[in-house]
Design an enzyme around this catalytic site. Structure first.
Site, mmCIF file in Angstrom:
data_model
loop_
_atom_site.group_PDB
_atom_site.id
_atom_site.type_symbol
_atom_site.label_atom_id
_atom_site.label_comp_id
_atom_site.label_asym_id
_atom_site.label_seq_id
_atom_site.Cartn_x
_atom_site.Cartn_y
_atom_site.Cartn_z
ATOM 1 N N SER A 97 0.806 -1.223 0.000
ATOM 2 C CA SER A 97 0.000 0.000 0.000
ATOM 3 C C SER A 97 0.843 1.280 0.000
ATOM 4 C CB SER A 97 -0.967 -0.049 1.185
ATOM 5 O OG SER A 97 -1.817 1.059 1.175
ATOM 6 N N ASP A 236 -2.612 6.383 -3.160
ATOM 7 C CA ASP A 236 -1.511 5.724 -2.448
ATOM 8 C C ASP A 236 -0.981 4.605 -3.362
ATOM 9 O OD1 ASP A 236 -3.728 4.051 -2.159
ATOM 10 O OD2 ASP A 236 -2.934 3.159 -0.338
#
Ligand code: MG
Length: 450
Positions: A97, A236
Site C-alpha cells: 500500500s 496511495d
C-alpha cells in the site's frame, strides 16, 4: 510464532522479512484453510519484489491443490472486483500500500471481495505456526492461468459513470505505482483532459512517497495551478485511497473527500447510512444531517467498517485517510471509483471543487503522539478514563472525549509503541487547547503507570 498479520495483511521488508519462503508458506496455509480446493485470484502492485513474491504465492496455492487466476499488475480494488467477477473462492494481493518501496505485503481476500477478517487471519497463523499445511498429491496439484481483470473492471466503472459533458482538466498523481494502469486512462475515457504526474510505473517510487499526505503532494498542487486544472487526484501505492487538490492548489484531507463523495453519491437516497470510524472528522456528522441519514462510528481500520456493514448494513463507508467503500459496488476501498465519482460530481455542476468544499463546515485538527510501551497501554487507558470522567466519553476505540465544541481521541496504536492524541474543533485555538489537554493527561497517565 508471534502474530504475522498486522493491520493490512503480512507486511515487511522484501526478501529480508517478507521472503519468497514466507509468501509460499502463507499461500500453502491459505490453500489448506480452503480445504485444498477452489480458485484463487492473485494480483500484485509494481514494487520491485512483487513479481518474485507472486511466483512464490502461485506455487504455494497450486502446490496446495488450488487453481490460480493470475491477473498481474492491478490496483487493489481491481483484485477485489476480479474475485467477484470470476466467482472465485479467495484472492491474494501482493502490495504494501502506502509503505516505502523496500516493503511489500501479502493480503488475503474472501469470496465476497472483502479482505480477510482477523478471525480468518488467525486461522492461517495457526496453520503456519504448527506447520499444519497440506500439500496436494502429484495428480491433484492445481493449474494457473492468466486473465485480464483490468478491462472488465474498467468496463464496469464506465457503465456506472456517464461520460462527462464539460471539458474537465484533471492532474493525476499515482506515485509511479499501481493506480497508473487505471486512473489516467479511465478519466480520459470518461471525457476528461488528463495531465499525468508520476504515472510511469517504477517500483522505486522516484516521484514521491506512496503515502498521499499533504507534504508529499506539493508537486501535484503546483501542477494543478500551473495547468489551470479543475482537480488534482493522488492515490496511495495500491490506489485504494484518493486524496484531492482543489483548483487553487489546496490539498483536501481524506475526511473532506469522503464527505464530498458521500453528499454526491447518496443524494436522493432515503435515510442513507454512512459508516466511518471514531477518528473521522465531525464533517461526516454534518453531511449525514444534510442527507437526513445516519452515521455509525466503528473502531479504526477498514476491516472494522466492512465488519459493521456485514452485520448491520450501510450505503457508504470511509476513513480519514481517503479510503472510501461503495457498499453497493465492492466491499473494498476503491480509490479509482472515487476519482471517477469526483469527476462525475464536478461535471454535473458549475461549481468548482473549492466551492463544493466551502459548503461544508470547517474544522481544525491537531494530531500528536507520545511514546508508550505496549504493556502500559491498558493501564494508561484506564487512568485516562478516570481523568476525563467529567466529560462525555465514547469507548469504541481508545477514549473519545466529547466536549461542547469539539472532541479528543486518545488511542493506543495497534502496531507501534505509541499513544495517539487527536483533537478537532471549529477553531484552531480550541483544537490546539484540546490536544494540549490530551497530551498533558496522557503524559501524566504514562508517568503514573510506570
Ligand atoms: Mg492502500
Amino acid at each position: 510464532m508471534s502474530k504475522l498479520f498486522g493491520t493490512f495483511g503480512v507486511r515487511g521488508i522484501s526478501n529480508l522479512e517478507l521472503t519468497p519462503k514466507l509468501a509460499f508458506e502463507l499461500s500453502l496455509a491459505l490453500a489448506t484453510y480452503l480445504r485444498n480446493k477452489g480458485t484463487i485470484v492473485v494480483g500484485y502492485d509494481n514494487r520491485t519484489s512483487s513479481e518474485m513474491l507472486e511466483q512464490a504465492v502461485t506455487a504455494g496455492l497450486v502446490g496446495g491443490g488450488c487453481n490460480v487466476i493470475r491477473v498481474g499488475l492491478v490496483p487493489t480494488s481491481v483484485l477485489s472486483f476480479a474475485i467477484k467477477n470470476f466467482q472465485c473462492d479467495a484472492g491474494v494481493m501482493i502490495t504494501a500500500s502506502h509503505n516505502p518501496p523496500e516493503y511489500n505485503g501479502v493480503k488475503f481476500w474472501g469470496s465476497s471481495g472483502a479482505g480477510f477478517q482477523r478471525a480468518e487471519e488467525r486461522k492461517i497463523e495457526r496453520i503456519i505456526s504448527k506447520r499444519a499445511w497440506r500439500r496436494a498429491p502429484w495428480n491433484r496439484v492445481g493449474k494457473a492461468r492468466q486473465m485480464d481483470a483490468l478491462a472488465p473492471y474498467m468496463r464496469a466503472v464506465l457503465a456506472a459513470i456517464p461520460r462527462v459533458k464539460l471539458e474537465l482538466k484533471v492532474v493525476v498523481d499515482c506515485a509511479n505505482a499501481a493506480g497508473s494502469v487505471a486512473t489516467p486512462s479511465l478519466l480520459t475515457r470518461l471525457g476528461c483532459k488528463v495531465v499525468s504526474l508520476n504515472c510511469q510505473l517504477d517500483g522505486a517510487f522516484p516521484g514521491r512517497l506512496a503515502e498521499p499526505s499533504p507534504e508529499n503532494l506539493k508537486e501535484l498542487a503546483q501542477t494543478v495551478v500551473a495547468c489551470g486544472a479543475d482537480l488534482g487526484i493522488a492515490h496511495d501505492g495500491d490506489a485504494d485511497r484518493t486524496i484531492i487538490v482543489d483548483e487553487t492548489g489546496k490539498v483536501l484531507t481524506g475526511d473532506r473527500v469522503f464527505a464530498l463523495i458521500a453528499l454526491h453519491h447518496l443524494r436522493g437516497r432515503k435515510r442513507p447510512k454512512i459508516v466511518t470510524t471514531v477518528a473521522t472528522s465531525s464533517v461526516l456528522d454534518d453531511v449525514t444531517e444534510k442527507l437526513g441519514g445516519d452515521v455509525a462510528r466503528t473502531r479504526v481500520g477498514e476491516p472494522e467498517i466492512i465488519e459493521y456493514f456485514r452485520r448491520r448494513g450501510g450505503d457508504i463507508g470511509g476513513e480519514e485517510n481517503g479510503g472510501i467503500i461503495f457498499f453497493d459496488w465492492l466491499p473494498c476501498r476503491d480509490g479509482i471509483l472515487t476519482a471517477a465519482k469526483l469527476v462525475e460530481m464536478l461535471s454535473r455542476s458549475a461549481m468548482k471543487i473549492s466551492e463544493f468544499d466551502a459548503t461544508l463546515p470547517r474544522y481544525h485538527q491537531s494530531k500528536q503522539r507520545v511514546r508508550c510501551p505496549d504493556e502500559l497501554k491498558p493501564k494508561v487507558l484506564k487512568a485516562l478514563e478516570r481523568r476525563f470522567k467529567r466529560y462525555k466519553l465514547d469507548r469504541t476505540d481508545g477514549l473519545r472525549v466529547v466536549t461542547d465544541d469539539g472532541w479528543l481521541l486518545l488511542r493506543p496504536s495497534g502496531t507501534e509503541p505509541i499513544f495517539r492524541c487527536f483533537a478537532e474543533a471549529r477553531d484552531e485555538k480550541r483544537a490546539k487547547e484540546l490536544a494540549d489537554l490530551g497530551m498533558k493527561e496522557l503524559k501524566a497517565s504514562i508517568r503514573v503507570a510506570k
